[in-house]
Design a protein around this motif. Structure first.
Motif, PDB file in Angstrom:
ATOM      1  N   UNK A 177      -4.419  -2.641  -7.667  1.00  0.00           N
ATOM      2  CA  UNK A 177      -4.622  -2.156  -6.300  1.00  0.00           C
ATOM      3  C   UNK A 177      -3.853  -0.886  -5.968  1.00  0.00           C
ATOM      4  N   UNK A 178      -2.891  -0.494  -6.823  1.00  0.00           N
ATOM      5  CA  UNK A 178      -2.071   0.669  -6.492  1.00  0.00           C
ATOM      6  C   UNK A 178      -2.255   1.812  -7.483  1.00  0.00           C
ATOM      7  N   UNK A 189      -2.938   7.005 -12.192  1.00  0.00           N
ATOM      8  CA  UNK A 189      -2.327   7.778 -11.105  1.00  0.00           C
ATOM      9  C   UNK A 189      -1.923   6.810  -9.999  1.00  0.00           C
ATOM     10  N   UNK A 190      -0.625   6.698  -9.675  1.00  0.00           N
ATOM     11  CA  UNK A 190      -0.209   5.827  -8.564  1.00  0.00           C
ATOM     12  C   UNK A 190      -0.758   6.354  -7.237  1.00  0.00           C
ATOM     13  N   UNK A 191      -1.269   5.470  -6.407  1.00  0.00           N
ATOM     14  CA  UNK A 191      -1.919   5.919  -5.166  1.00  0.00           C
ATOM     15  C   UNK A 191      -1.367   5.235  -3.918  1.00  0.00           C
ATOM     16  N   UNK A 192      -0.276   4.467  -4.056  1.00  0.00           N
ATOM     17  CA  UNK A 192       0.193   3.696  -2.911  1.00  0.00           C
ATOM     18  C   UNK A 192       0.550   4.571  -1.719  1.00  0.00           C
ATOM     19  N   UNK A 193       1.177   5.721  -1.973  1.00  0.00           N
ATOM     20  CA  UNK A 193       1.574   6.565  -0.845  1.00  0.00           C
ATOM     21  C   UNK A 193       0.349   7.155  -0.140  1.00  0.00           C
ATOM     22  N   UNK A 244      -8.716  -0.929  -2.565  1.00  0.00           N
ATOM     23  CA  UNK A 244      -8.184  -1.543  -1.348  1.00  0.00           C
ATOM     24  C   UNK A 244      -6.736  -1.944  -1.597  1.00  0.00           C
ATOM     25  N   UNK A 245      -5.812  -1.590  -0.713  1.00  0.00           N
ATOM     26  CA  UNK A 245      -4.407  -1.926  -0.937  1.00  0.00           C
ATOM     27  C   UNK A 245      -4.191  -3.435  -0.938  1.00  0.00           C
ATOM     28  N   UNK A 246      -3.295  -3.856  -1.807  1.00  0.00           N
ATOM     29  CA  UNK A 246      -2.951  -5.288  -1.852  1.00  0.00           C
ATOM     30  C   UNK A 246      -2.166  -5.666  -0.600  1.00  0.00           C
ATOM     31  N   UNK A 247      -2.294  -6.923  -0.207  1.00  0.00           N
ATOM     32  CA  UNK A 247      -1.539  -7.404   0.943  1.00  0.00           C
ATOM     33  C   UNK A 247      -0.051  -7.338   0.630  1.00  0.00           C
TER      34      UNK A 247
END
Length: 360
Positions: free
Chosen positions: A272-273, A318-322, A355-358
């Motif tokens: 998810x990230x 590629x990290x996308x959390x931000x 979709x971001x994880x909870x």
């Protein structure tokens, strides 16, 4: 009133619905979505669901003199982000969305020459055509209302995990049947497009075989070799005989070959990230320049230079959390490849963020 691409910096007159461009049957016009804006009081995205997101639309009108079937031919697309245009066909009072009735809504996602079929149009009934750049693209295009279809029938079947056919072999087998209603077709075109490409390529032409009495054979099969890892759209489309029916799509398949670096296979949940770039499609040891931007603003989010090592899975991640935290749903990716041999080339992609994880 026709806006040519050389003047694309200027807003076309038919940007506003009250100045809509009246189309004559068989007339081919050239226009551009660059510089166009949206009259928000004249559209309602609730009428078209997720089909369209208005960004830079322009308006046309066509009134048939006789009732029957017509084709909207879209061709010659030259787009900034190679995503193509989208088309809405509707009836109703201009700029009164409560009166609109949607007849067709099409988002191309390719730069193929295509046609949209409109059946049972009424003589003397005005029809509104709204053309927009798909996913905020800026495009030059040609548009024609005709009684003859040109190009490929528009595709309504994007890939989904339930429709992907995973394959461990580079050789895929394609088979199809020609119905009696299309017996006059001279042959079939086998078209292929990798998911990150924006124009289909004819990889095989198969003429219709006929016996000594002129009766056509109905069943056909060919094999094709995939050029490398990826997700491939195959379509078999008939060709049109003189005075014969319009080209028709006989079969469509989505094949996923060795797709660990392009898209998760069915049943495998993506991280998810992380977004995984399709680096396996590029030659080993090619120098890659990767630029990621916010498709809405054009702001550069990440720039990276690397030497392609297809065996290094993490290189493509590629990290996308931000970006998720900032509310982004998509990213635009530009990859320039300098292969060990040959000229450099650039691919432009538009990728959905997972979709971001909870989070607790």
């Amino acid at each position: 009133m026709v806006c040519f691409f050389a003047a694309a910096v200027a807003q076309v007159p038919n940007d506003n619905i009250e100045n809509r461009r009246v189309l004559r049957l068989e007339e081919t016009i050239t226009s551009s979505t660059t510089g166009c804006t949206v009259q928000r009081n004249c559209v309602d995205e609730r009428l078209t669901g997720k089909c369209i997101e208005y960004h830079n639309d322009q308006w046309f009108e066509f009134t048939p003199k006789t009732a029957g079937r017509y084709f909207i031919n879209i061709g010659g697309q030259k787009c900034r982000d190679v995503r193509g245009v989208q088309l809405v066909v509707l009836t109703g009072t201009p700029c009164q969305p409560a009166t609109y009735r949607i007849l067709s809504c099409t988002s191309l996602g390719t730069q193929d020459d295509v046609f949209v079929t409109l059946d049972s149009l009424r003589a003397g009934q005005p029809y509104l055509l709204d053309v927009d750049g798909y996913l905020k693209d800026f495009c030059q295009f040609t548009l024609q209302v005709s009684q003859t279809a040109s190009g490929m029938p528009v595709s309504y079947f994007p890939p989904s995990p339930t429709r992907l056919l995973p394959t461990a072999s580079r050789v895929v087998e394609l088979s199809w049947t020609i119905p009696d209603s299309l017996a006059s077709t001279p042959g079939c075109r086998v078209m292929r497009r990798e998911i990150h490409q924006y124009r289909s390529t004819e990889v095989r032409y198969v003429p219709v075989r006929r016996d000594t009495y002129g009766h056509p054979e109905t069943s056909y099969a060919v094999a094709d070799t995939l050029p490398g890892p990826g997700i491939y759209d195959y379509q078999v489309v008939t060709t049109r005989a003189d005075a014969g029916p319009a080209a028709a799509r006989l079969r469509q398949w989505w094949y996923a070959y060795n797709t660990a670096a392009t898209m998760p296979l069915p049943g495998i949940a993506p991280r998810p990230d992380v977004v995984t770039l399709p680096l396996r499609k590029y030659p080993i040891k090619a120098r890659l320049s990767v630029i990621i931007t916010d498709p809405g603003t054009g702001r550069v989010l990440l720039a990276r230079q690397l030497v392609n090592q297809p065996g290094d899975v993490r290189q493509a991640e590629v990290p996308v959390r931000k970006w998720q935290d900032a509310g982004l749903e998509k990213i635009a990716v530009e990859i320039t490849c300098h292969p060990p041999r040959g000229a450099f080339f650039t691919d432009r992609l538009l990728l959905n963020l997972p979709a971001p994880a909870a989070r607790l």
